[in-house]
Design a protein around this motif. Structure first.
Motif, short mmCIF file in Angstrom:
data_model
loop_
_atom_site.label_atom_id
_atom_site.label_comp_id
_atom_site.label_asym_id
_atom_site.label_seq_id
_atom_site.Cartn_x
_atom_site.Cartn_y
_atom_site.Cartn_z
N ARG A 44 18.39 -4.02 -24.60
CA ARG A 44 17.15 -3.54 -24.99
C ARG A 44 17.55 -2.25 -25.89
NH1 ARG A 44 17.73 0.79 -21.04
NH2 ARG A 44 19.51 0.70 -19.69
N SER A 102 18.59 1.54 -24.82
CA SER A 102 19.91 1.72 -24.17
C SER A 102 20.74 2.37 -24.96
CB SER A 102 20.27 0.38 -23.44
OG SER A 102 21.76 0.56 -23.72
N ASN A 138 23.83 2.62 -25.16
CA ASN A 138 25.09 2.08 -25.65
C ASN A 138 24.75 0.89 -26.52
OD1 ASN A 138 27.34 3.30 -24.34
ND2 ASN A 138 26.16 2.72 -22.37
N GLY A 146 18.26 -6.23 -20.05
CA GLY A 146 18.49 -5.33 -19.49
C GLY A 146 17.17 -4.36 -19.03
N GLY A 147 17.44 -3.33 -18.23
CA GLY A 147 16.23 -2.44 -17.61
C GLY A 147 15.07 -3.17 -17.30
N ASN A 171 20.07 -9.48 -17.29
CA ASN A 171 21.45 -9.41 -17.36
C ASN A 171 22.02 -9.93 -15.97
OD1 ASN A 171 19.80 -7.31 -16.63
ND2 ASN A 171 21.27 -5.80 -16.88
N LEU A 228 26.09 -5.86 -18.07
CA LEU A 228 25.51 -4.64 -18.76
C LEU A 228 25.31 -5.11 -20.05
CD1 LEU A 228 28.06 -1.98 -17.51
CD2 LEU A 228 25.71 -2.17 -16.60
N VAL A 229 24.64 -4.12 -20.93
CA VAL A 229 24.49 -4.20 -22.41
C VAL A 229 24.87 -3.10 -23.14
CG1 VAL A 229 22.19 -5.68 -21.89
CG2 VAL A 229 22.00 -2.89 -22.32
N PRO A 230 25.26 -3.44 -24.27
CA PRO A 230 25.31 -4.59 -25.30
C PRO A 230 26.13 -5.48 -24.90
CG PRO A 230 26.27 -2.89 -26.49
CD PRO A 230 26.22 -2.43 -24.99
N GLU A 237 31.25 -3.89 -24.37
CA GLU A 237 31.84 -2.47 -24.55
C GLU A 237 31.43 -1.94 -25.84
OE1 GLU A 237 32.91 -0.14 -22.45
OE2 GLU A 237 33.02 -1.60 -20.81
N SER A 238 30.45 -0.99 -25.97
CA SER A 238 30.07 -0.64 -27.09
C SER A 238 31.14 0.06 -28.41
CB SER A 238 28.82 0.32 -26.74
OG SER A 238 29.39 1.54 -25.98
N1 LIG Z 1 31.01 1.00 -21.07
C1 LIG Z 1 29.89 0.18 -21.34
C2 LIG Z 1 28.61 0.53 -20.50
C3 LIG Z 1 27.21 -0.26 -20.71
C4 LIG Z 1 26.19 0.13 -19.97
O1 LIG Z 1 26.42 1.02 -18.98
N2 LIG Z 1 25.06 -0.31 -20.32
C5 LIG Z 1 23.76 0.32 -19.38
C6 LIG Z 1 22.59 0.62 -20.57
S1 LIG Z 1 23.16 2.01 -21.24
C7 LIG Z 1 23.29 -0.93 -18.73
O2 LIG Z 1 23.37 -2.17 -19.10
N3 LIG Z 1 22.39 -0.86 -17.70
C8 LIG Z 1 21.76 -1.65 -17.13
C9 LIG Z 1 20.64 -2.29 -17.61
O3 LIG Z 1 20.10 -1.80 -18.91
O4 LIG Z 1 19.87 -3.24 -16.93
C10 LIG Z 1 29.50 0.24 -22.96
O5 LIG Z 1 29.85 1.13 -23.40
O6 LIG Z 1 29.02 -0.95 -23.50
#
Ligand SMILES: N[C@@H](CCC(=O)N[C@@H](CS)C(=O)NCC(=O)O)C(=O)O
Length: 205
Positions: free
Chosen positions: A7, A10, A12, A33-34, A39, A52-54, A65-66
């Motif tokens: 999304r 987000s 990341n 996501g969200g 996801n 998780l995203v992305p 891992e962004s």
């Molecule tokens: N370390 C991971 C963290 C990824 C992360 O925490 N993503 C969050 C959004 S910022 C996520 O997927 N949250 C669950 C969702 O959006 O449903 C990265 O840097 O990609």
């Protein structure tokens, strides 16, 4: 063409979108996501078991891992410019990226969750204030690194600016009581002068 799942609100995902746009790369993006969910579905977890995203697909690779994605894109498309090729310079850039992920990003969490996801009467204002103060303390290190430089590594935007700039934007958007951080203020204004930052980072906190 590169495909990005995530999304666009987000943090990341946004730093990856910003980086890709700085590199002039074409991509397709799908909302995951969200509120969009998906996801937790099997097809997604097979690509990214974290749920998780992305997640991206590029050159036959699935990556998550962004910061790793940013490193990959800059290495492949901007070696010697956004991706430092001198081993020492690259290690310094990666040091700031790892520092941000392990030290600064977790401090942003309570502030973001408090303001964006918690009704006013349920917010833990003391915890949010403490996190803001801790974050400011961390950013005083970045303030010193930016002295006399246009960007974190020197004269040019590199991968480390893309990795940190998104969360620094969140700090400026959400932390009200902070001291002036002169070098960071100027750097943040400089980022705001970049069309790709304005398009992908600025629209959300
Ligand atoms: N370390 C991971 C963290 C990824 C992360 O925490 N993503 C969050 C959004 S910022 C996520 O997927 N949250 C669950 C969702 O959006 O449903 C990265 O840097 O990609």
């Amino acid at each position: 063409m590169m495909k990005i799942w995530g999304r666009k609100n987000s943090s990341n995902v946004r730093k990856v979108l910003w980086c890709a746009a700085e590199l002039g790369l074409q991509f397709e993006r799908a909302d995951v996501g969200g509120d969009f969910g998906k996801n937790d579905e099997k097809w997604y977890l097979e690509m990214n078991p974290n749920g998780l995203v992305p997640t991206i697909e590029i050159d036959g690779n699935i990556l998550w891992e962004s910061n790793t994605i940013i490193r990959y894109l800059c290495c492949k498309h901007s070696a010697g410019d956004m991706y430092p090729t001198d081993a020492g310079e690259r290690a310094k850039a990666e040091m700031w990226m790892d520092w941000h992920l392990s030290v600064a990003t977790p401090k942003t969490g309570p502030i973001f969750r408090g303001i964006v996801h918690t009704p006013e009467d349920k917010r833990d204002y003391a915890a949010m204030k403490a996190a803001g103060e801790e974050l400011t303390k961390s950013y005083q290190m970045l303030e010193k690194q930016l002295a006399g430089k246009d960007y974190i590594m020197g004269d040019n935007l590199t991968m480390v600016d893309c990795a940190l700039g998104m969360h620094v934007h969140r700090y400026y958007a959400l932390v009200a009581d902070k001291p002036a951080l002169k070098n960071m203020d100027v750097w943040y204004e400089r980022l705001k002068g970049r069309p790709a930052f304005v398009e992908h980072v600025i629209p959300f906190p």
